[in-house]
Scaffold this motif. Sequence first.
Motif, PDB file in Angstrom:
ATOM      1  N   LEU A  52       0.814  -1.224   0.000  1.00 35.84           N
ATOM      2  CA  LEU A  52       0.000   0.000   0.000  1.00 35.84           C
ATOM      3  C   LEU A  52       0.844   1.269   0.000  1.00 35.84           C
ATOM      4  O   LEU A  52       0.365   2.349  -0.322  1.00 35.84           O
ATOM      5  CB  LEU A  52      -0.995   0.000   1.164  1.00 35.84           C
ATOM      6  N   VAL A  76      -6.321  -4.482   1.334  1.00 37.68           N
ATOM      7  CA  VAL A  76      -7.698  -4.364   0.827  1.00 37.68           C
ATOM      8  C   VAL A  76      -7.869  -3.013   0.149  1.00 37.68           C
ATOM      9  O   VAL A  76      -8.559  -2.884  -0.861  1.00 37.68           O
ATOM     10  CB  VAL A  76      -8.740  -4.611   1.941  1.00 37.68           C
ATOM     11  N   GLY A  77      -7.202  -1.984   0.683  1.00 42.01           N
ATOM     12  CA  GLY A  77      -7.264  -0.646   0.081  1.00 42.01           C
ATOM     13  C   GLY A  77      -6.407  -0.597  -1.170  1.00 42.01           C
ATOM     14  O   GLY A  77      -5.384  -1.286  -1.262  1.00 42.01           O
ATOM     15  N   LEU A 100      -8.452  -9.777   6.069  1.00 39.52           N
ATOM     16  CA  LEU A 100      -7.971  -8.923   7.169  1.00 39.52           C
ATOM     17  C   LEU A 100      -9.114  -8.315   7.981  1.00 39.52           C
ATOM     18  O   LEU A 100      -8.883  -7.479   8.856  1.00 39.52           O
ATOM     19  CB  LEU A 100      -7.044  -7.825   6.634  1.00 39.52           C
ATOM     20  N   ARG A 236      -8.342   5.000   6.049  1.00 44.04           N
ATOM     21  CA  ARG A 236      -7.212   5.725   5.472  1.00 44.04           C
ATOM     22  C   ARG A 236      -7.202   7.112   6.099  1.00 44.04           C
ATOM     23  O   ARG A 236      -8.259   7.724   6.307  1.00 44.04           O
ATOM     24  CB  ARG A 236      -7.347   5.850   3.952  1.00 44.04           C
ATOM     25  N   HIS A 283      -0.465   2.401  11.882  1.00 39.18           N
ATOM     26  CA  HIS A 283      -1.051   1.624  10.766  1.00 39.18           C
ATOM     27  C   HIS A 283      -0.795   0.121  10.941  1.00 39.18           C
ATOM     28  O   HIS A 283      -0.136  -0.513  10.121  1.00 39.18           O
ATOM     29  CB  HIS A 283      -0.531   2.116   9.408  1.00 39.18           C
ATOM     30  N   SER A 286      -3.938  -4.551  10.200  1.00 41.21           N
ATOM     31  CA  SER A 286      -3.872  -5.949   9.732  1.00 41.21           C
ATOM     32  C   SER A 286      -2.603  -6.648  10.201  1.00 41.21           C
ATOM     33  O   SER A 286      -2.295  -7.747   9.725  1.00 41.21           O
ATOM     34  CB  SER A 286      -3.941  -5.983   8.203  1.00 41.21           C
ATOM     35  N   ARG A 292      -1.267 -11.278   8.095  1.00 39.86           N
ATOM     36  CA  ARG A 292      -0.313 -10.860   7.060  1.00 39.86           C
ATOM     37  C   ARG A 292       0.024 -12.050   6.151  1.00 39.86           C
ATOM     38  O   ARG A 292       0.179 -11.880   4.937  1.00 39.86           O
ATOM     39  CB  ARG A 292       0.943 -10.275   7.699  1.00 39.86           C
ATOM     40  N   MET A 295      -2.959 -12.414   3.817  1.00 39.23           N
ATOM     41  CA  MET A 295      -2.957 -11.342   2.797  1.00 39.23           C
ATOM     42  C   MET A 295      -1.928 -11.647   1.707  1.00 39.23           C
ATOM     43  O   MET A 295      -2.210 -11.517   0.506  1.00 39.23           O
ATOM     44  CB  MET A 295      -2.631  -9.991   3.451  1.00 39.23           C
TER      45      MET A 295
HETATM   46  C1  DGY Z   1      -5.260  -2.482   3.986  1.00 42.19           C
HETATM   47  O1  DGY Z   1      -5.169  -3.665   3.669  1.00 42.19           O
HETATM   48  O2  DGY Z   1      -5.707  -1.635   3.214  1.00 42.19           O
HETATM   49  C2  DGY Z   1      -4.834  -2.125   5.346  1.00 42.19           C
HETATM   50  O3  DGY Z   1      -4.751  -0.768   5.541  1.00 42.19           O
HETATM   51  C3  DGY Z   1      -3.520  -2.798   5.659  1.00 42.19           C
HETATM   52  O4  DGY Z   1      -3.288  -2.707   7.011  1.00 42.19           O
END
Ligand code: DGY
Length: 319
Positions: A52, A76-77, A100, A236, A283, A286, A292, A295
Amino acid sequence: MTTIAVTAALPGRAPAMLAEAGAIRAAPGAGRLSREELLALVEGVDVAVTMLSDRVDDELLDAAGPALRGVCNVAVGFDNVDLAACAGRGVLVTNTPGVLDDATADLAFALILAARRRLGEGERLIRSGRPWEWSMGFMVGHDLRGGRLGIVGLGGIGARVAARGRAFGMEIAYHGRRESPHAADLDATRLDLEDLLATSDVVSLHTPLTPETRHLIGTRELALMKPTATLVNTSRGAVVDEAALVAALRDGEIGTAGLDVFEHEPDIHPGLLALENAVLVPHIGSATVETRAAMAELAAANAVAIARGETPPTPVPLP
Ligand code: DGY
Protein backbone atom coordinates in the motif's frame (compact mmCIF):
# COMPACT_ATOMS: atom_id res chain seq x y z
CA MET A 1 9.43 -17.14 -18.57
CA THR A 2 7.02 -15.02 -16.52
CA THR A 3 8.70 -12.56 -14.16
CA ILE A 4 6.98 -11.41 -10.97
CA ALA A 5 8.30 -8.41 -9.04
CA VAL A 6 7.64 -8.45 -5.30
CA THR A 7 8.24 -5.09 -3.65
CA ALA A 8 8.63 -6.38 -0.06
CA ALA A 9 9.47 -9.67 1.61
CA LEU A 10 6.27 -11.72 1.96
CA PRO A 11 5.44 -14.08 4.85
CA GLY A 12 3.80 -17.52 4.85
CA ARG A 13 3.48 -19.70 1.75
CA ALA A 14 3.36 -16.73 -0.64
CA PRO A 15 6.99 -16.86 -1.85
CA ALA A 16 6.72 -20.58 -2.66
CA MET A 17 3.39 -20.04 -4.46
CA LEU A 18 4.91 -17.29 -6.59
CA ALA A 19 8.04 -19.28 -7.36
CA GLU A 20 5.91 -22.00 -8.96
CA ALA A 21 4.45 -19.49 -11.41
CA GLY A 22 7.53 -17.60 -12.53
CA ALA A 23 10.89 -16.06 -11.77
CA ILE A 24 10.76 -13.81 -8.74
CA ARG A 25 12.41 -10.42 -8.73
CA ALA A 26 12.51 -9.62 -5.04
CA ALA A 27 13.10 -6.34 -3.24
CA PRO A 28 16.78 -6.22 -2.23
CA GLY A 29 16.38 -5.33 1.44
CA ALA A 30 13.89 -5.63 4.26
CA GLY A 31 12.82 -1.96 4.36
CA ARG A 32 10.64 0.13 2.09
CA LEU A 33 12.06 0.68 -1.42
CA SER A 34 13.01 4.15 -2.58
CA ARG A 35 11.06 5.33 -5.62
CA GLU A 36 14.11 4.71 -7.83
CA GLU A 37 14.52 1.18 -6.50
CA LEU A 38 10.82 0.50 -7.02
CA LEU A 39 10.88 1.70 -10.63
CA ALA A 40 13.98 -0.37 -11.35
CA LEU A 41 12.47 -3.46 -9.71
CA VAL A 42 9.36 -3.49 -11.91
CA GLU A 43 11.17 -2.90 -15.21
CA GLY A 44 10.06 -5.47 -17.78
CA VAL A 45 8.08 -7.68 -15.36
CA ASP A 46 4.79 -9.44 -16.17
CA VAL A 47 3.20 -9.06 -12.73
CA ALA A 48 3.98 -6.75 -9.79
CA VAL A 49 3.04 -7.63 -6.21
CA THR A 50 2.84 -4.24 -4.49
CA MET A 51 2.37 -2.80 -1.00
CA LEU A 52 0.00 0.00 0.00
CA SER A 53 3.03 2.29 0.34
CA ASP A 54 3.97 1.82 -3.38
CA ARG A 55 2.44 4.45 -5.66
CA VAL A 56 1.31 2.72 -8.84
CA ASP A 57 0.83 5.46 -11.42
CA ASP A 58 1.75 6.28 -15.02
CA GLU A 59 5.40 6.67 -14.07
CA LEU A 60 5.54 3.18 -12.58
CA LEU A 61 3.55 1.65 -15.42
CA ASP A 62 5.93 3.29 -17.91
CA ALA A 63 8.89 1.92 -15.98
CA ALA A 64 7.36 -1.56 -16.00
CA GLY A 65 6.65 -1.46 -19.72
CA PRO A 66 4.23 -3.30 -21.99
CA ALA A 67 4.80 -6.78 -20.54
CA LEU A 68 2.98 -5.84 -17.33
CA ARG A 69 -0.35 -7.69 -17.01
CA GLY A 70 -1.21 -7.36 -13.35
CA VAL A 71 -0.70 -5.32 -10.18
CA CYS A 72 -1.51 -7.37 -7.08
CA ASN A 73 -1.76 -5.10 -4.05
CA VAL A 74 -1.18 -6.74 -0.66
CA ALA A 75 -3.95 -4.70 0.98
CA VAL A 76 -7.70 -4.36 0.83
CA GLY A 77 -7.26 -0.65 0.08
CA PHE A 78 -6.03 0.33 -3.36
CA ASP A 79 -5.96 4.13 -3.21
CA ASN A 80 -2.23 3.86 -4.00
CA VAL A 81 -3.10 2.49 -7.46
CA ASP A 82 -4.22 4.68 -10.35
CA LEU A 83 -7.00 2.41 -11.62
CA ALA A 84 -7.68 4.46 -14.75
CA ALA A 85 -4.02 4.33 -15.75
CA CYS A 86 -4.00 0.54 -15.26
CA ALA A 87 -7.26 0.11 -17.15
CA GLY A 88 -5.93 2.23 -20.02
CA ARG A 89 -3.04 -0.20 -20.44
CA GLY A 90 -5.01 -3.39 -19.91
CA VAL A 91 -3.30 -4.06 -16.57
CA LEU A 92 -5.43 -6.02 -14.08
CA VAL A 93 -5.50 -4.87 -10.44
CA THR A 94 -6.25 -7.10 -7.45
CA ASN A 95 -6.53 -6.53 -3.69
CA THR A 96 -6.92 -8.70 -0.58
CA PRO A 97 -10.46 -8.29 0.76
CA GLY A 98 -11.92 -10.41 3.57
CA VAL A 99 -8.79 -11.95 5.03
CA LEU A 100 -7.97 -8.92 7.17
CA ASP A 101 -11.48 -8.11 8.37
CA ASP A 102 -11.19 -9.63 11.86
CA ALA A 103 -7.69 -8.35 12.58
CA THR A 104 -8.64 -4.82 11.54
CA ALA A 105 -11.89 -4.97 13.51
CA ASP A 106 -9.97 -6.15 16.57
CA LEU A 107 -7.63 -3.16 16.26
CA ALA A 108 -10.50 -0.73 15.74
CA PHE A 109 -12.16 -2.10 18.86
CA ALA A 110 -8.90 -1.89 20.80
CA LEU A 111 -8.78 1.81 19.85
CA ILE A 112 -12.40 2.28 20.92
CA LEU A 113 -11.66 0.76 24.32
CA ALA A 114 -8.38 2.62 24.69
CA ALA A 115 -9.97 5.97 23.87
CA ARG A 116 -13.16 5.46 25.93
CA ARG A 117 -11.18 4.28 28.98
CA ARG A 118 -8.14 6.56 28.57
CA LEU A 119 -5.60 3.75 28.36
CA GLY A 120 -2.91 5.72 26.53
CA GLU A 121 -3.17 8.58 28.95
CA GLY A 122 -3.04 6.24 31.95
CA GLU A 123 -0.05 4.38 30.59
CA ARG A 124 1.81 7.60 29.93
CA LEU A 125 1.05 8.81 33.45
CA ILE A 126 2.38 5.65 35.10
CA ARG A 127 5.51 5.61 32.96
CA SER A 128 6.18 9.30 33.60
CA GLY A 129 6.74 8.61 37.28
CA ARG A 130 4.44 11.52 38.16
CA PRO A 131 2.50 11.03 41.42
CA TRP A 132 -1.11 9.83 41.23
CA GLU A 133 -3.71 8.41 43.57
CA TRP A 134 -7.12 6.84 43.26
CA SER A 135 -10.12 9.08 43.71
CA MET A 136 -13.75 8.98 42.58
CA GLY A 137 -13.22 11.34 39.70
CA PHE A 138 -9.71 10.21 38.75
CA MET A 139 -9.29 9.38 35.05
CA VAL A 140 -12.90 8.48 34.45
CA GLY A 141 -13.89 7.51 30.94
CA HIS A 142 -17.16 6.36 29.40
CA ASP A 143 -19.11 3.09 29.36
CA LEU A 144 -19.57 1.29 26.08
CA ARG A 145 -22.78 -0.45 27.22
CA GLY A 146 -25.82 1.59 26.33
CA GLY A 147 -23.92 3.87 23.93
CA ARG A 148 -24.41 4.14 20.20
CA LEU A 149 -21.69 2.91 17.84
CA GLY A 150 -21.90 4.68 14.47
CA ILE A 151 -20.19 2.83 11.65
CA VAL A 152 -19.35 4.71 8.46
CA GLY A 153 -19.19 1.95 5.86
CA LEU A 154 -20.86 -1.28 7.01
CA GLY A 155 -18.83 -3.63 4.81
CA GLY A 156 -16.77 -6.61 5.96
CA ILE A 157 -14.62 -4.74 8.49
CA GLY A 158 -17.33 -2.32 9.63
CA ALA A 159 -19.72 -5.22 10.25
CA ARG A 160 -17.18 -7.01 12.40
CA VAL A 161 -16.57 -3.87 14.46
CA ALA A 162 -20.34 -3.57 14.85
CA ALA A 163 -20.59 -7.21 16.00
CA ARG A 164 -17.96 -6.51 18.65
CA GLY A 165 -19.93 -3.41 19.67
CA ARG A 166 -23.10 -5.49 20.04
CA ALA A 167 -21.21 -7.91 22.29
CA PHE A 168 -20.30 -4.92 24.48
CA GLY A 169 -23.94 -3.83 24.70
CA MET A 170 -23.84 -1.03 22.14
CA GLU A 171 -26.60 -0.01 19.78
CA ILE A 172 -25.50 0.07 16.13
CA ALA A 173 -26.14 2.76 13.53
CA TYR A 174 -24.46 3.01 10.17
CA HIS A 175 -24.02 5.28 7.22
CA GLY A 176 -23.48 4.01 3.72
CA ARG A 177 -24.38 4.82 0.16
CA ARG A 178 -26.67 1.79 0.04
CA GLU A 179 -28.34 -0.66 2.42
CA SER A 180 -25.78 -3.02 3.95
CA PRO A 181 -26.45 -6.77 3.74
CA HIS A 182 -25.05 -6.98 7.30
CA ALA A 183 -27.57 -4.51 8.76
CA ALA A 184 -30.38 -6.93 9.63
CA ASP A 185 -28.14 -9.35 11.57
CA LEU A 186 -26.68 -6.45 13.53
CA ASP A 187 -30.03 -4.73 14.07
CA ALA A 188 -28.28 -1.67 12.64
CA THR A 189 -30.17 1.50 11.74
CA ARG A 190 -29.14 3.32 8.56
CA LEU A 191 -28.75 7.09 9.04
CA ASP A 192 -27.49 9.95 6.95
CA LEU A 193 -24.01 11.06 7.92
CA GLU A 194 -25.13 14.14 9.83
CA ASP A 195 -27.55 12.17 12.04
CA LEU A 196 -25.02 9.44 12.63
CA LEU A 197 -22.38 11.96 13.73
CA ALA A 198 -24.79 13.89 15.95
CA THR A 199 -26.16 10.85 17.81
CA SER A 200 -23.24 8.42 18.12
CA ASP A 201 -21.01 8.02 21.14
CA VAL A 202 -18.37 6.31 19.03
CA VAL A 203 -17.91 6.85 15.28
CA SER A 204 -15.73 4.29 13.50
CA LEU A 205 -14.65 4.89 9.90
CA HIS A 206 -14.51 1.98 7.43
CA THR A 207 -14.77 3.61 4.06
CA PRO A 208 -12.22 3.34 1.24
CA LEU A 209 -10.33 6.51 0.31
CA THR A 210 -11.74 7.91 -2.93
CA PRO A 211 -12.07 11.46 -4.26
CA GLU A 212 -15.56 11.49 -2.66
CA THR A 213 -14.40 10.34 0.79
CA ARG A 214 -11.25 12.52 1.05
CA HIS A 215 -11.84 14.76 4.11
CA LEU A 216 -15.28 13.22 4.61
CA ILE A 217 -14.79 14.20 8.25
CA GLY A 218 -13.75 17.84 8.54
CA THR A 219 -14.52 20.89 10.65
CA ARG A 220 -18.25 20.88 9.88
CA GLU A 221 -18.69 17.18 10.58
CA LEU A 222 -16.64 17.24 13.78
CA ALA A 223 -18.77 20.13 15.05
CA LEU A 224 -21.84 17.92 14.69
CA MET A 225 -20.44 15.26 17.02
CA LYS A 226 -21.12 15.05 20.75
CA PRO A 227 -18.46 16.73 22.94
CA THR A 228 -17.98 13.35 24.64
CA ALA A 229 -17.78 11.34 21.41
CA THR A 230 -14.87 9.24 20.17
CA LEU A 231 -13.73 9.15 16.53
CA VAL A 232 -11.85 6.02 15.43
CA ASN A 233 -10.12 5.71 12.07
CA THR A 234 -8.61 2.46 10.79
CA SER A 235 -9.42 3.10 7.11
CA ARG A 236 -7.21 5.73 5.47
CA GLY A 237 -5.87 8.87 7.11
CA ALA A 238 -7.05 11.29 4.43
CA VAL A 239 -10.71 10.38 5.08
CA VAL A 240 -10.26 12.79 8.02
CA ASP A 241 -9.00 16.37 7.78
CA GLU A 242 -6.23 15.89 10.33
CA ALA A 243 -5.77 19.62 11.07
CA ALA A 244 -9.51 19.93 11.74
CA LEU A 245 -9.38 16.89 14.02
CA VAL A 246 -6.52 18.39 16.03
CA ALA A 247 -8.57 21.57 16.54
CA ALA A 248 -11.70 19.62 17.51
CA LEU A 249 -9.83 17.48 20.05
CA ARG A 250 -7.96 20.47 21.45
CA ASP A 251 -11.08 22.65 21.75
CA GLY A 252 -13.27 19.91 23.25
CA GLU A 253 -15.63 19.71 20.27
CA ILE A 254 -15.22 15.95 20.50
CA GLY A 255 -13.93 13.90 23.42
CA THR A 256 -11.32 11.49 22.12
CA ALA A 257 -9.88 9.85 19.01
CA GLY A 258 -8.25 6.53 18.22
CA LEU A 259 -6.17 6.61 15.06
CA ASP A 260 -4.36 3.83 13.20
CA VAL A 261 -3.97 5.80 9.97
CA PHE A 262 -2.76 9.31 9.19
CA GLU A 263 -3.15 11.78 6.40
CA HIS A 264 0.55 11.98 5.49
CA GLU A 265 2.02 8.67 6.72
CA PRO A 266 4.51 8.18 8.17
CA ASP A 267 4.37 11.84 9.23
CA ILE A 268 1.92 12.73 11.96
CA HIS A 269 0.38 16.17 12.48
CA PRO A 270 2.47 17.63 15.34
CA GLY A 271 -0.70 18.83 17.05
CA LEU A 272 -1.85 15.24 17.52
CA LEU A 273 1.32 14.28 19.36
CA ALA A 274 0.64 16.87 22.05
CA LEU A 275 -2.93 15.71 22.77
CA GLU A 276 -3.66 13.41 25.71
CA ASN A 277 -7.08 12.57 24.26
CA ALA A 278 -5.73 10.96 21.07
CA VAL A 279 -4.63 7.31 20.99
CA LEU A 280 -2.16 6.88 18.12
CA VAL A 281 -0.84 3.63 16.62
CA PRO A 282 1.23 3.19 13.44
CA HIS A 283 -1.05 1.62 10.77
CA ILE A 284 -1.14 -1.84 12.34
CA GLY A 285 -4.77 -2.76 11.60
CA SER A 286 -3.87 -5.95 9.73
CA ALA A 287 -0.55 -6.51 11.47
CA THR A 288 -0.87 -10.01 12.90
CA VAL A 289 1.29 -12.95 11.87
CA GLU A 290 -1.74 -14.93 10.70
CA THR A 291 -3.43 -12.11 8.81
CA ARG A 292 -0.31 -10.86 7.06
CA ALA A 293 0.36 -14.43 5.87
CA ALA A 294 -3.22 -14.70 4.59
CA MET A 295 -2.96 -11.34 2.80
CA ALA A 296 0.34 -12.33 1.17
CA GLU A 297 -1.07 -15.69 0.10
CA LEU A 298 -4.19 -14.12 -1.43
CA ALA A 299 -2.01 -11.60 -3.31
CA ALA A 300 0.19 -14.48 -4.47
CA ALA A 301 -2.87 -16.45 -5.65
CA ASN A 302 -3.93 -13.40 -7.65
CA ALA A 303 -0.45 -13.01 -9.16
CA VAL A 304 -0.20 -16.70 -10.03
CA ALA A 305 -3.61 -16.62 -11.77
CA ILE A 306 -2.64 -13.56 -13.82
CA ALA A 307 0.73 -15.09 -14.68
CA ARG A 308 -1.08 -18.17 -15.98
CA GLY A 309 -3.64 -16.17 -17.95
CA GLU A 310 -6.46 -17.13 -15.57
CA THR A 311 -9.04 -14.95 -13.80
CA PRO A 312 -7.61 -13.80 -10.44
CA PRO A 313 -9.67 -14.57 -7.30
CA THR A 314 -10.13 -10.98 -6.09
CA PRO A 315 -9.95 -8.46 -8.95
CA VAL A 316 -10.64 -4.77 -8.36
CA PRO A 317 -13.31 -3.49 -10.78
CA LEU A 318 -11.59 -1.11 -13.20
CA PRO A 319 -13.18 2.06 -14.54
C1 DGY B 1 -5.26 -2.48 3.99
O1 DGY B 1 -5.17 -3.66 3.67
O2 DGY B 1 -5.71 -1.63 3.21
C2 DGY B 1 -4.83 -2.12 5.35
O3 DGY B 1 -4.75 -0.77 5.54
C3 DGY B 1 -3.52 -2.80 5.66
O4 DGY B 1 -3.29 -2.71 7.01
